[in-house]
Design a protein around this motif. Structure first.
Motif, PDB file in Angstrom:
ATOM      1  N   LYS A 168       0.838  -1.200   0.000  1.00 12.46           N
ATOM      2  CA  LYS A 168       0.000   0.000   0.000  1.00 12.46           C
ATOM      3  C   LYS A 168       0.873   1.249   0.000  1.00 12.46           C
ATOM      4  O   LYS A 168       0.544   2.247  -0.647  1.00 12.46           O
ATOM      5  CB  LYS A 168      -0.920  -0.007   1.225  1.00 12.46           C
ATOM      6  N   ALA A 169       1.976   1.170   0.732  1.00 13.75           N
ATOM      7  CA  ALA A 169       2.896   2.308   0.767  1.00 13.75           C
ATOM      8  C   ALA A 169       3.476   2.564  -0.623  1.00 13.75           C
ATOM      9  O   ALA A 169       3.622   3.708  -1.054  1.00 13.75           O
ATOM     10  CB  ALA A 169       4.023   2.037   1.761  1.00 13.75           C
ATOM     11  N   ILE A 170       3.790   1.481  -1.340  1.00 11.39           N
ATOM     12  CA  ILE A 170       4.327   1.623  -2.698  1.00 11.39           C
ATOM     13  C   ILE A 170       3.290   2.273  -3.606  1.00 11.39           C
ATOM     14  O   ILE A 170       3.576   3.214  -4.341  1.00 11.39           O
ATOM     15  CB  ILE A 170       4.754   0.244  -3.269  1.00 11.39           C
ATOM     16  N   ARG A 171       2.040   1.794  -3.489  1.00  8.04           N
ATOM     17  CA  ARG A 171       0.998   2.381  -4.345  1.00  8.04           C
ATOM     18  C   ARG A 171       0.745   3.835  -3.977  1.00  8.04           C
ATOM     19  O   ARG A 171       0.509   4.683  -4.826  1.00  8.04           O
ATOM     20  CB  ARG A 171      -0.289   1.563  -4.242  1.00  8.04           C
ATOM     21  N   GLY A 172       0.812   4.101  -2.679  1.00 10.18           N
ATOM     22  CA  GLY A 172       0.635   5.474  -2.229  1.00 10.18           C
ATOM     23  C   GLY A 172       1.690   6.393  -2.812  1.00 10.18           C
ATOM     24  O   GLY A 172       1.385   7.490  -3.292  1.00 10.18           O
ATOM     25  N   THR A 173       2.943   5.921  -2.806  1.00  7.92           N
ATOM     26  CA  THR A 173       4.025   6.722  -3.356  1.00  7.92           C
ATOM     27  C   THR A 173       3.830   6.935  -4.851  1.00  7.92           C
ATOM     28  O   THR A 173       4.108   8.013  -5.382  1.00  7.92           O
ATOM     29  CB  THR A 173       5.379   6.033  -3.104  1.00  7.92           C
ATOM     30  N   ALA A 174       3.334   5.885  -5.531  1.00  6.36           N
ATOM     31  CA  ALA A 174       3.100   6.006  -6.966  1.00  6.36           C
ATOM     32  C   ALA A 174       2.029   7.062  -7.240  1.00  6.36           C
ATOM     33  O   ALA A 174       2.137   7.852  -8.174  1.00  6.36           O
ATOM     34  CB  ALA A 174       2.669   4.663  -7.552  1.00  6.36           C
ATOM     35  N   ASN A 175       0.985   7.084  -6.390  1.00 11.05           N
ATOM     36  CA  ASN A 175      -0.101   8.042  -6.601  1.00 11.05           C
ATOM     37  C   ASN A 175       0.315   9.463  -6.296  1.00 11.05           C
ATOM     38  O   ASN A 175       0.043  10.386  -7.054  1.00 11.05           O
ATOM     39  CB  ASN A 175      -1.295   7.688  -5.708  1.00 11.05           C
ATOM     40  N   ASN A 176       0.961   9.644  -5.173  1.00  9.46           N
ATOM     41  CA  ASN A 176       1.285  10.994  -4.744  1.00  9.46           C
ATOM     42  C   ASN A 176       2.484  10.947  -3.810  1.00  9.46           C
ATOM     43  O   ASN A 176       2.367  10.590  -2.645  1.00  9.46           O
ATOM     44  CB  ASN A 176       0.069  11.605  -4.028  1.00  9.46           C
ATOM     45  N   LYS A 177       3.632  11.300  -4.360  1.00 10.07           N
ATOM     46  CA  LYS A 177       4.885  11.160  -3.632  1.00 10.07           C
ATOM     47  C   LYS A 177       4.885  12.018  -2.366  1.00 10.07           C
ATOM     48  O   LYS A 177       5.217  11.555  -1.277  1.00 10.07           O
ATOM     49  CB  LYS A 177       6.017  11.582  -4.557  1.00 10.07           C
ATOM     50  N   ILE A 178       4.498  13.285  -2.543  1.00 12.49           N
ATOM     51  CA  ILE A 178       4.555  14.204  -1.403  1.00 12.49           C
ATOM     52  C   ILE A 178       3.526  13.805  -0.350  1.00 12.49           C
ATOM     53  O   ILE A 178       3.806  13.780   0.849  1.00 12.49           O
ATOM     54  CB  ILE A 178       4.329  15.657  -1.869  1.00 12.49           C
ATOM     55  N   GLY A 179       2.328  13.459  -0.825  1.00  9.79           N
ATOM     56  CA  GLY A 179       1.278  13.034   0.092  1.00  9.79           C
ATOM     57  C   GLY A 179       1.720  11.833   0.898  1.00  9.79           C
ATOM     58  O   GLY A 179       1.514  11.772   2.115  1.00  9.79           O
ATOM     59  N   ALA A 180       2.352  10.868   0.225  1.00 14.67           N
ATOM     60  CA  ALA A 180       2.818   9.673   0.909  1.00 14.67           C
ATOM     61  C   ALA A 180       3.868  10.031   1.950  1.00 14.67           C
ATOM     62  O   ALA A 180       3.856   9.508   3.071  1.00 14.67           O
ATOM     63  CB  ALA A 180       3.392   8.683  -0.110  1.00 14.67           C
ATOM     64  N   ALA A 181       4.758  10.942   1.586  1.00 16.51           N
ATOM     65  CA  ALA A 181       5.805  11.350   2.523  1.00 16.51           C
ATOM     66  C   ALA A 181       5.186  12.030   3.744  1.00 16.51           C
ATOM     67  O   ALA A 181       5.642  11.856   4.880  1.00 16.51           O
ATOM     68  CB  ALA A 181       6.797  12.282   1.830  1.00 16.51           C
ATOM     69  N   LEU A 182       4.118  12.786   3.500  1.00 16.47           N
ATOM     70  CA  LEU A 182       3.473  13.522   4.598  1.00 16.47           C
ATOM     71  C   LEU A 182       2.867  12.597   5.641  1.00 16.47           C
ATOM     72  O   LEU A 182       2.827  12.934   6.823  1.00 16.47           O
ATOM     73  CB  LEU A 182       2.379  14.433   4.036  1.00 16.47           C
ATOM     74  N   VAL A 183       2.343  11.450   5.193  1.00 16.06           N
ATOM     75  CA  VAL A 183       1.751  10.534   6.173  1.00 16.06           C
ATOM     76  C   VAL A 183       2.793   9.568   6.731  1.00 16.06           C
ATOM     77  O   VAL A 183       2.452   8.567   7.339  1.00 16.06           O
ATOM     78  CB  VAL A 183       0.557   9.753   5.586  1.00 16.06           C
ATOM     79  N   GLY A 184       4.057   9.858   6.498  1.00 12.92           N
ATOM     80  CA  GLY A 184       5.105   9.117   7.172  1.00 12.92           C
ATOM     81  C   GLY A 184       5.698   7.951   6.411  1.00 12.92           C
ATOM     82  O   GLY A 184       6.384   7.121   6.979  1.00 12.92           O
ATOM     83  N   ILE A 185       5.417   7.870   5.104  1.00 16.93           N
ATOM     84  CA  ILE A 185       6.033   6.807   4.318  1.00 16.93           C
ATOM     85  C   ILE A 185       7.419   7.270   3.900  1.00 16.93           C
ATOM     86  O   ILE A 185       7.576   8.364   3.363  1.00 16.93           O
ATOM     87  CB  ILE A 185       5.171   6.484   3.079  1.00 16.93           C
ATOM     88  N   ILE A 190      11.028   3.200   0.019  1.00 20.66           N
ATOM     89  CA  ILE A 190      10.086   2.637  -0.946  1.00 20.66           C
ATOM     90  C   ILE A 190      10.749   2.506  -2.317  1.00 20.66           C
ATOM     91  O   ILE A 190      10.577   1.502  -3.020  1.00 20.66           O
ATOM     92  CB  ILE A 190       8.831   3.543  -1.056  1.00 20.66           C
ATOM     93  N   ASN A 191      11.538   3.507  -2.677  1.00 20.66           N
ATOM     94  CA  ASN A 191      12.224   3.446  -3.969  1.00 20.66           C
ATOM     95  C   ASN A 191      13.223   2.295  -4.048  1.00 20.66           C
ATOM     96  O   ASN A 191      13.304   1.605  -5.058  1.00 20.66           O
ATOM     97  CB  ASN A 191      12.941   4.767  -4.252  1.00 20.66           C
ATOM     98  N   TYR A 192      13.994   2.097  -2.940  1.00 27.19           N
ATOM     99  CA  TYR A 192      14.933   0.955  -2.957  1.00 27.19           C
ATOM    100  C   TYR A 192      14.163  -0.337  -3.190  1.00 27.19           C
ATOM    101  O   TYR A 192      14.549  -1.182  -3.996  1.00 27.19           O
ATOM    102  CB  TYR A 192      15.680   0.781  -1.624  1.00 27.19           C
ATOM    103  N   ILE A 193      13.065  -0.474  -2.422  1.00 31.37           N
ATOM    104  CA  ILE A 193      12.320  -1.736  -2.487  1.00 31.37           C
ATOM    105  C   ILE A 193      11.716  -1.915  -3.875  1.00 31.37           C
ATOM    106  O   ILE A 193      11.785  -2.995  -4.452  1.00 31.37           O
ATOM    107  CB  ILE A 193      11.223  -1.763  -1.399  1.00 31.37           C
ATOM    108  N   THR A 194      11.154  -0.829  -4.425  1.00 34.84           N
ATOM    109  CA  THR A 194      10.528  -0.949  -5.736  1.00 34.84           C
ATOM    110  C   THR A 194      11.547  -1.342  -6.799  1.00 34.84           C
ATOM    111  O   THR A 194      11.312  -2.242  -7.606  1.00 34.84           O
ATOM    112  CB  THR A 194       9.886   0.386  -6.143  1.00 34.84           C
ATOM    113  N   PHE A 195      12.688  -0.652  -6.779  1.00 38.34           N
ATOM    114  CA  PHE A 195      13.678  -0.971  -7.810  1.00 38.34           C
ATOM    115  C   PHE A 195      14.218  -2.388  -7.611  1.00 38.34           C
ATOM    116  O   PHE A 195      14.404  -3.132  -8.571  1.00 38.34           O
ATOM    117  CB  PHE A 195      14.828   0.049  -7.783  1.00 38.34           C
ATOM    118  N   GLY A 196      14.432  -2.751  -6.344  1.00 37.18           N
ATOM    119  CA  GLY A 196      14.885  -4.101  -6.053  1.00 37.18           C
ATOM    120  C   GLY A 196      13.871  -5.137  -6.525  1.00 37.18           C
ATOM    121  O   GLY A 196      14.220  -6.143  -7.139  1.00 37.18           O
ATOM    122  N   LEU A 197      12.605  -4.834  -6.258  1.00 32.96           N
ATOM    123  CA  LEU A 197      11.524  -5.740  -6.664  1.00 32.96           C
ATOM    124  C   LEU A 197      11.499  -5.888  -8.188  1.00 32.96           C
ATOM    125  O   LEU A 197      11.385  -7.003  -8.716  1.00 32.96           O
ATOM    126  CB  LEU A 197      10.189  -5.161  -6.181  1.00 32.96           C
TER     127      LEU A 197
END
Lengths: 289, 330
Positions: A168-185, A190-197
């Motif tokens: 969910k955090a990954i999808r949140g970041t995809a939708n809205n990077k700043i918004g995701a950061a604001l809620v503590g993601i 997330i970027n390391y994990i996504t690229f690794g994935l």
């Protein structure tokens, strides 16, 4: 083309299409979250192939046992690439990021060329060499297994993105990077994990293909173009589109292979690509996640 | 301003006298360096000025090489004429490519990968066509006569490519100061803003890619005449595309001097690494990959771009210190 050949090619194409699907999901996932087209995706897949190849050739490890190994190894490499290089240019213009991943591709591909020589290599696994007969049709074992593992990976990934906290955090970041950061993601993590994935999925696709085709260091090159065609067909950033696109491309390729002789069937992928660009440049399902 | 012209004059004297004191091998490196400087200058028009990065300029290079060669071998057409026909065909292909991609404002990765795919399409097509003698390639029969674009020694080739490079550099210089150049830069910086200010973005990009593709073909013909041999795996290879984009990126995209300065840095480096590890293919491309990453990370504006920044800052700095002095004395 006889009906038999048509159906036989359809089966073969569909099975290969499963692998294309997960390749494309890896590429589209990275794009969806970070807006990066990872040129090195094909090269990472090639590394996955060599992990499986060497594990089998040197230690006799079964290709499906080395699958987790190659996935983990490439996950780590992918995360390191993100941390070491890409993270520094996340805010740079698109073409600079593209050039960086292009540079990474060149380094990986040519290092493999120097280390492993340009020779084509293949493995023969005894228990995989026999085919399965289904009525009049023949199904090769490694292709069937590859298809099922690909489908499982796709489903697992879907579940992971929809249900788990990290997904969910990954999808949140995809939708809205700043918004995701604001809620503590933590968007960096997330970027390391996504690229690794993404890299790990490419590695799985590579390992699954090792018993099926001959591998060489430059093989990623053709696959990155093919994968990109799949992704464009499904719509950039669209995971479901990538999945369906992979199956379509797999089937078209197999049918073309049955219809044309020589290497001319390689052109079919590009013809499809040009047709998409003319008629549906945003893909059959449109962009977005 | 004056210093710039002195610098250019000195460079020209050096380039024109280079064959007098260089060895045969150095001359070969000089030729290859100028050839990629030429092609990179052509690449600069679409990718440097309008910011549409092509990863597939080998398509136009290969078309140039094959057109003049096929015309010469099959129809006995003089390569000096063949190179213009090659340029026209390459320009037509570039036009189609531009039309397909720019019509929907496909940019960034879309454009880059489409160019890559186009080069690949041409490679596979030529490789499978009997008329182009498939993977075997085509030999150009030896007939040493400058009239037929063949020279006794490398010196002739050197001066040919030197003059071509000077011509294209003048062309790019003129473009950079023309309305077209300003439009392209506006498109690169912000396409939507440019369009809303009345820049016809589609038309300008089409002109740029057609010019760029057509001009690249001249380098292809030169390459064919220099080696007297064309093969799909060499002239349409992605290595060529990489060698074409490298000089501009290292030297500075969207600057007139960038591709030339860049080619003098990067092409000899590539040649030397592949020469040093001649039994290992690919070492020069590893070096190129590392250079790309280092340049983008630390100097994305390139060597020439960095120099411009430095000059500007110094000018500004001088002015400020002068103003400070003046304010102190008054």
């Amino acid at each position: 083309m006889s009906l038999w050949l048509f159906i036989q090619s359809l089966i073969d194409g569909l099975l290969m299409g499963g692998i294309y699907s997960i390749m494309a999901i890896g590429l589209t996932l990275i794009f969806g979250v970070m807006g990066i087209i990872n040129f090195a995706q094909g090269a990472l897949m090639m590394l996955g192939m060599y992990v499986t190849y060497w594990a089998f050739t040197l230690a006799g490890i079964d290709p499906y046992l080395s699958l987790p190994l190659s996935a983990i190894a490439l996950f780590i490499l992918g995360a390191l690439i993100q941390k070491g290089v890409l993270e520094r240019v996340m805010d740079a213009p698109d073409h600079n990021i593209l050039l960086i991943t292009f540079g990474i591709m060149m380094i990986i591909e040519n290092t493999a060329l120097v280390l492993f020589s340009p020779d084509f290599r293949s493995i023969t696994v005894p228990w995989l060499s026999e085919t399965i007969k289904m009525g009049d049709y023949v199904v090769s074992k490694p292709k069937l297994i590859a298809f099922f593992i690909s489908m499982s990976v796709a489903l697992l990934l879907y579940w992971f993105l929809q249900k788990s906290y990290l997904g969910k955090a990954i999808r949140g970041t995809a939708n809205n990077k700043i918004g995701a950061a604001l809620v503590g993601i933590k968007s960096k993590r997330i970027n390391y994990i996504t690229f690794g994935l993404g890299a790990a999925i490419a590695a799985i696709a590579g390992s699954l293909m090792t018993p099926i085709i001959s591998i060489s260091p430059s093989i990623g090159h053709t696959f990155i173009l093919k994968t990109f065609v799949v992704v464009v067909l499904g719509g950039l950033g669209n995971v479901l589109g990538a999945f369906v696109g992979g199956l379509i491309i797999g089937v078209s390729e197999a049918l073309a292979g049955a219809a044309f002789s020589g290497t001319l069937n390689e052109l079919v992928i590009y013809v499809i690509f040009v047709l998409i660009l003319i008629f549906r440049p945003k893909g059959i399902f449109g962009g977005g996640s | 301003m004056k210093k710039k012209w002195v610098l250019i004059g000195l460079l020209l004297v050096f380039l024109f006298t280079f064959p007098l004191y260089s060895t045969n091998y150095l001359l070969h490196i000089g030729i290859i360096t100028l050839m990629f400087a030429f092609a990179s200058q052509a690449w600069n028009i679409i990718s440097g000025y309008s910011g549409q990065f092509s990863f597939g300029h080998a398509a136009f290079f290969g078309v140039g090489a094959y057109t003049s060669t096929v015309l010469l071998v099959e129809y006995n057409v003089n390569p000096w004429i063949g190179m213009f026909i090659g340029a026209i065909i390459a320009a037509a292909i570039a036009f189609v490519l531009g039309f397909l991609t720019f019509r929907y404002k496909l940019k960034g990765a879309y454009f880059s990968l489409t160019t890559l795919a186009f080069a690949e399409i041409l490679r596979v097509f030529v490789k499978n066509t009997d008329f182009f003698r498939k993977t075997m390639g085509i030999m150009i029969p030896l007939d040493i006569n400058p009239f037929w674009y063949q020279f006794q020694t490398r010196v002739g080739y050197y001066y040919t490519i030197l003059i071509l490079t000077i011509i294209i550099t003048v062309i790019v210089y003129l473009i950079s100061r023309s309305r077209l150049g300003f439009n392209l830069i506006a498109i690169r910086e912000n396409e939507d803003a440019a369009q809303s200010l009345g820049v016809r973005t589609f038309k300008n990009k089409m002109i740029a890619i057609t010019l760029s593709g057509g001009l690249t073909a001249f380098a292809g013909t030169f390459y064919a005449q220099y080696l007297l041999f064309v093969k799909p795996e060499t002239v349409f290879a992605s290595d060529i595309s990489v060698s074409i984009l490298m000089p501009a990126i290292v030297g500075g995209v969207g600057t007139v001097a960038g591709p030339i300065v860049g080619s003098f840095i990067v092409t000899p480096l590539g040649e030397l690494t592949s020469q040093m590890f001649s039994n290992l293919a690919g070492t020069n491309l590893i070096a190129y990959g590392v250079i790309i990453i280092i340049i983008i990370l630390f100097m994305p504006e390139g060597v020439v771009g960095r120099y411009h920044d430095w000059v500007n800052r110094r000018k500004k700095g001088n002015k400020e210190t002068q103003e400070q002095k003046e304010s102190v004395t008054s």
